[in-house]
Design an enzyme around this catalytic site. Structure first.
Site, PDB file in Angstrom:
ATOM      1  N   ASP B 155       0.828  -1.216   0.000  1.00 53.77           N
ATOM      2  CA  ASP B 155       0.000   0.000   0.000  1.00 53.77           C
ATOM      3  C   ASP B 155       0.857   1.259   0.000  1.00 53.77           C
ATOM      4  O   ASP B 155       0.527   2.237  -0.669  1.00 53.77           O
ATOM      5  CB  ASP B 155      -1.014   0.011   1.160  1.00 53.77           C
ATOM      6  CG  ASP B 155      -0.425  -0.296   2.524  1.00 53.77           C
ATOM      7  OD1 ASP B 155       0.750  -0.722   2.613  1.00 53.77           O
ATOM      8  OD2 ASP B 155      -1.145  -0.127   3.521  1.00 53.77           O
ATOM      9  N   ARG B 314      18.482  10.553 -35.826  1.00 53.69           N
ATOM     10  CA  ARG B 314      17.202  10.056 -35.296  1.00 53.69           C
ATOM     11  C   ARG B 314      16.364   9.443 -36.412  1.00 53.69           C
ATOM     12  O   ARG B 314      15.659   8.461 -36.210  1.00 53.69           O
ATOM     13  CB  ARG B 314      16.435  11.159 -34.572  1.00 53.69           C
ATOM     14  CG  ARG B 314      16.048  12.336 -35.429  1.00 53.69           C
ATOM     15  CD  ARG B 314      15.320  13.406 -34.612  1.00 53.69           C
ATOM     16  NE  ARG B 314      15.164  14.634 -35.369  1.00 53.69           N
ATOM     17  CZ  ARG B 314      14.013  15.283 -35.541  1.00 53.69           C
ATOM     18  NH1 ARG B 314      12.900  14.827 -35.001  1.00 53.69           N
ATOM     19  NH2 ARG B 314      13.969  16.389 -36.242  1.00 53.69           N
ATOM     20  N   GLU B 362       7.100   7.844 -19.197  1.00 55.82           N
ATOM     21  CA  GLU B 362       8.413   7.258 -19.476  1.00 55.82           C
ATOM     22  C   GLU B 362       8.726   6.118 -18.519  1.00 55.82           C
ATOM     23  O   GLU B 362       9.410   5.155 -18.892  1.00 55.82           O
ATOM     24  CB  GLU B 362       9.504   8.334 -19.394  1.00 55.82           C
ATOM     25  CG  GLU B 362       9.413   9.418 -20.455  1.00 55.82           C
ATOM     26  CD  GLU B 362       8.393  10.509 -20.138  1.00 55.82           C
ATOM     27  OE1 GLU B 362       7.832  10.512 -19.020  1.00 55.82           O
ATOM     28  OE2 GLU B 362       8.144  11.350 -21.017  1.00 55.82           O
TER      29      GLU B 362
END
Lengths: 620, 620
Positions: B155, B314, B362
């Site tokens: 928890d 990229r 992410e």
């Protein structure tokens, strides 16, 4: 048109004109820049027009006024809207507006505190709301102040867990001075969000965390107005989930995919469709006068330790924090539910009003610290060093914000022993050294820790201290002085053949190694490199000149730590003195600290052996 | 007592006996270790007893069987319970149980995959559930497999935002093969949690994210049994919020604060109160037979670029990813809602079934990648390099898990230009080098990128590639070979006075600087240090021997990057050749890439000037 809108004169017609102006200006600045996110601002123009004209309390001529409301653009990419608002409020002029994203302009791609009305840099999504929680905590818990904290959030960023840490913490703390306005424009960078316009899912979650929630049409000016009024009246944090259209007002882009982060293809046509260029001003209400803040700190005796006394530096951190909390009423402390391990609980015991239990939410902890320092508080945030890695992006952004942020990571290295690798910080020096302008300290004894904690208090910027779990002997007297950027040479003589450079637990191993070496007739210098960044290059270079070999020893991976710091000093000076770097190179397991130090090759025995090897002729 | 419980013979009485045995064994192992978290396991003993006896499908003699269910202890500190379960299931014996936390034992303080039944290391809270989402995604989306993924959560860890990224993603993906069992024992490390036993808040939030939710008494065996049955029948992910007592069964510690992470003070009394030592076995049901997995990959032509062609690395990353997705059906790709910037979208276009849109989360992205690789998938996860810092703790733990994790960060350095510092990765090399066993690649052209992406595919471990936003000229032919650990010397002659070492954008600046220097009669060697880790030390040392000075240039902070990598190589070799490190040392703003490279002192002009200075006699 040269009208000025005030709270009283803000008719729906004028508000609509203002909102259109904000859109036009977002289109214009992005067009001038050739880049930017105009459509992400256009969706929120109505929301912000009503806020500025009717609800925000802010004196743009005096951003230092602590009675001002705060406004955080958590969706920092909506900067064209923010800057258009600044123009409308008279804070910047039209000429400056059009310098958006130019080299040297204050109007950067994403907002930063180079602008005096911006508290914190945003642009890494999911950070503005948790930082605003820190601002609101300052107002509610420390200052009993009347300012309100407004946050413009995006819907895409609601996928970030950090946003829900913020919802949860603000709800738990009952921060009624916090209002989150969520611009639900349905479209992210590359397509629809998870929930698109289904605001019910988010509203249910925020309500479950204890927030007052509303779902509205974010282009309905009357609905927006009513929502702000209700939010301000709520006895808890308030979230307004506003359904909007990205690029609203321009048919070529409105609610269209493929227009994220791009200037409009035909800005002139867009401006025409929006009704042309306007220069409407907004007289934002000034904040009400504020009582001066009175805070008093209960003095706490400065901790001192006797030479040889075994004390863990984490314990000394807690003692020192309690002490400086008494010295300086601006010091506050935060901890991520491990205050009985980091010993931040010792601060909490002495200064409960200035202690913040952040539960196991490291991102929210660091974000709250960043928020607190925007109001002049000096936050020390602590958890296990390993778990600070959870908040690395928040520290990175803290440096972009030029934040005054003090961090402490305990339980570093393999020397923590049986808990195993998940709990061992072995990358923290590397990570925190690679933060702009940071200070990285790694004290080796308790009295030094006390001095360095106070140095962190006095230093403005991002600083990090790593502390050791195990108790180690006190090496220094309480009155020895230690400074950021310094080092201490513990053993030195003209006969020194080798220099051992270490900090923290491995300094003690190095001292033991030097004893061993002395028994073999080898004189070893020992340097306590407690300030890893900035480093005392001079001490390293003197040792490189005066001894034949340098050995660095660290309870850390070899990358980015003490060894590479020293290596760079030597290489930049063109020193030919050979460096041996001892560090942890294999995955550790559980076990007694001594066994793990030995297995990693960083205990006294391995250090002594490395020194002997280093003194042998090359190739021998 | 030497009974064996099976699904059929699991009476409430026997289950209760089993649960007591688990508690006893948690007490015993922690007592033997002198540390550990027995009370955190005792709360969940009933939950796990029922799971093992009646619901889990797992062949402990064949952990490699892909039909097995998965069980992730997200609350990794409950390891004494996990190991007690392994004993009951016959996977380990009592003797090994009592090696808990010993040096060299597989039974570490927190579970790691050194144990064949453990998929991933846990112990950094908030990671197990998001990793389990990745495991469940593999089953549901890639394999159409029947296994179920069970997660025991704490928890306290529900305060971590990453848990809610997981709830949100699993709900969105409709992962009915995922069951989260939350042990709500009310007490964290240093006191009560935010919600204590108020499970309604969490249940409402999970339900809003699309989960089937139940709130039960976690010590009521019948309720537990019914809850599992209902959870398995649900058409969505299921969460069971079970109210429990920490330390349940032993009056000295039950529901008492102050007993986190400690062995019991009087283990013998506790064992007596629990009914003594037992040796009950559990015959965990084996998984049903499984259809062999058939996956086919659509071939994609290998991308090639012409010399001089301007291509962003990229872009080449995206092209290469699409290509290797055709080569190797085990390659999968994940992206955090920026696939049109990282160019992971080019993989998605060719292999949509193997692409995972993780939205702006992410932590969940990297966690899902870690989960996917537990089932033999080869995940490539991408976002802006700056935003991977958000998931740093997950990468750190990935290395502890010995995970096969491939990461790509785009938009690195000041050269991204107008978006400003929040979007610029300037610490990523330092951060990812400081990950155990990692590989860090920084390609300088498109053809090289393609080779290195394939090298990442073939490499097992954590690897990271940083890619450049801007298009740069193609330097290498498509058939030149590049390997992890290599470098390429682009200019070299016997006359070389100085060596310029760079990678990525600054390699192009270095080539231009070398041209400038040649015009001044200075011959400069240029090394492309595309493999930053492991580094080609040989090439560095040859240059240090053959030239008078080395200059490193990087679009990164000075700490932990190329400069320090080279510095360490020089210092360890005792080279006296002087190193000059050019890097970004001040906070960048927005502006054109060229202006920002110049302002940072890392463009061709500054490199040439630094080379000239370096060749002047010291002190001149």
């Amino acid at each position: 048109m040269n009208q000025v809108i005030t709270e009283q004169t803000a008719t729906p017609e004028l508000l609509r004109e203002l909102a259109q102006q904000l859109r036009v200006d977002a289109v214009r600045s992005s067009a001038a820049a050739g880049s930017g996110h105009p459509t992400s601002g256009m969706s929120a123009a109505d929301l912000m027009a009503v806020l500025f004209a009717r609800y925000l309390r802010y004196d743009f001529s005096a951003p230092e006024n602590t009675a001002n409301d705060h406004l955080v653009f958590s969706k920092g990419h909506a900067s064209p809207l923010l800057y258009a608002l600044y123009k409308a409020a008279g804070a910047i002029d039209d000429e400056e507006l059009l310098t958006f994203r130019e080299f040297g302009s204050r109007l950067q791609g994403h907002p930063t505190p180079e602008l005096p009305w911006v508290d914190v840099a945003t642009g890494s999504l999911g950070q503005g709301l948790p930082i605003a929680v820190g601002i609101a905590l300052a107002g509610a818990r420390l200052e009993s102040a009347d300012f309100r904290t407004w946050v413009l959030c995006g819907d895409s960023e609601l996928a970030e867990g950090s946003m829900w840490e913020a919802f949860e913490h603000a709800g738990h703390a009952g921060l009624s001075n916090l209002i989150a306005v969520v611009d639900v424009n349905r479209l992210g960078q590359r397509g629809p969000t998870m929930h698109e316009w289904d605001t019910a899912s988010w509203a249910a979650r925020a309500a479950a965390s204890g927030w007052d929630v509303q779902e509205i049409d974010g282009h309905d000016l009357a609905a927006i107005d009513a929502a702000y009024a209700k939010a301000l009246a709520a006895d808890r944090p308030a979230a307004i989930f506003a359904r909007t259209k990205k690029g609203a007002g321009v048919s070529a882009v409105e609610d269209q995919d493929g227009w994220h982060g791009k200037p409009l293809a035909d800005p002139d046509a867009a401006i025409e469709e929006l009704g042309g260029i306007r220069s409407i001003g907004v007289t934002v209400q000034p904040p009400p006068p504020q009582q001066p803040l009175k805070i008093e700190a209960e003095p706490v005796e400065r901790p001192t330790y006797e030479l040889g006394e075994k004390v863990a530096t984490r314990g000394a951190y807690g003692d020192a924090l309690a002490w400086i909390g008494g010295l300086d009423e601006r010091v506050v402390a935060l901890d991520a539910e491990v205050g009985n391990s980091t010993y931040a609980e010792r601060f909490a015991a002495k200064h409960p009003d200035r202690f913040f239990e952040m539960f196991i939410a490291e991102q929210q902890m660091v974000a709250a610290a960043v928020g607190l320092q925007t109001r002049g508080w000096k936050p020390f945030a602590s958890t296990f060093g390993a778990f600070l890695s959870r908040a690395y992006d928040f520290v990175r952004m803290g440096a972009v914000s030029d934040a005054d942020l003090k961090l402490c990571g305990s339980h570093v290295g393999v020397s923590i022993g049986p808990d195993g690798p998940s709990q061992m910080a072995l990358e923290d020096i590397a990570a925190f050294r690679a933060v702009l302008g940071s200070v990285v300290l790694y004290p080796s004894d308790a009295n030094q820790t006390v001095q360095l904690v106070d140095a962190m208090r006095q230093h403005r910027g991002v600083s990090y201290m790593r502390t050791t779990r195990a108790a180690t002997p006190t090496l220094y007297g309480p009155d020895e002085e230690f400074r950021i950027g310094g080092s201490r040479t513990l053993r030195a003589s003209d006969e020194d053949a080798v220099t051992l450079i270490a900090a923290g637990i491995t300094l003690h191993e190095s001292l033991a190694a030097a004893e061993q070496l002395a028994g073999q007739g080898i004189s070893a210098r020992v340097i306590d490199l407690y300030s890893v960044k900035p480093v005392d290059a001079e001490a390293v270079l003197v040792a490189a000149k005066e001894t034949q070999a340098l050995i660095t020893v660290e309870d850390h991976w070899p990358e980015g730590g003490i060894g590479e710091t020293v290596g760079a000093v030597l290489a930049e000076a063109g020193s030919g003195t050979r460096l041996t770097r001892l560090a942890v190179t294999e995955r550790p397991g559980s076990g007694p600290p001594e066994a793990l130090l030995a297995a990693a090759g960083i205990d006294a025995e391995h250090i002594a052996a490395a020194a002997e090897r280093a003194l042998q002729p090359v190739g021998a």
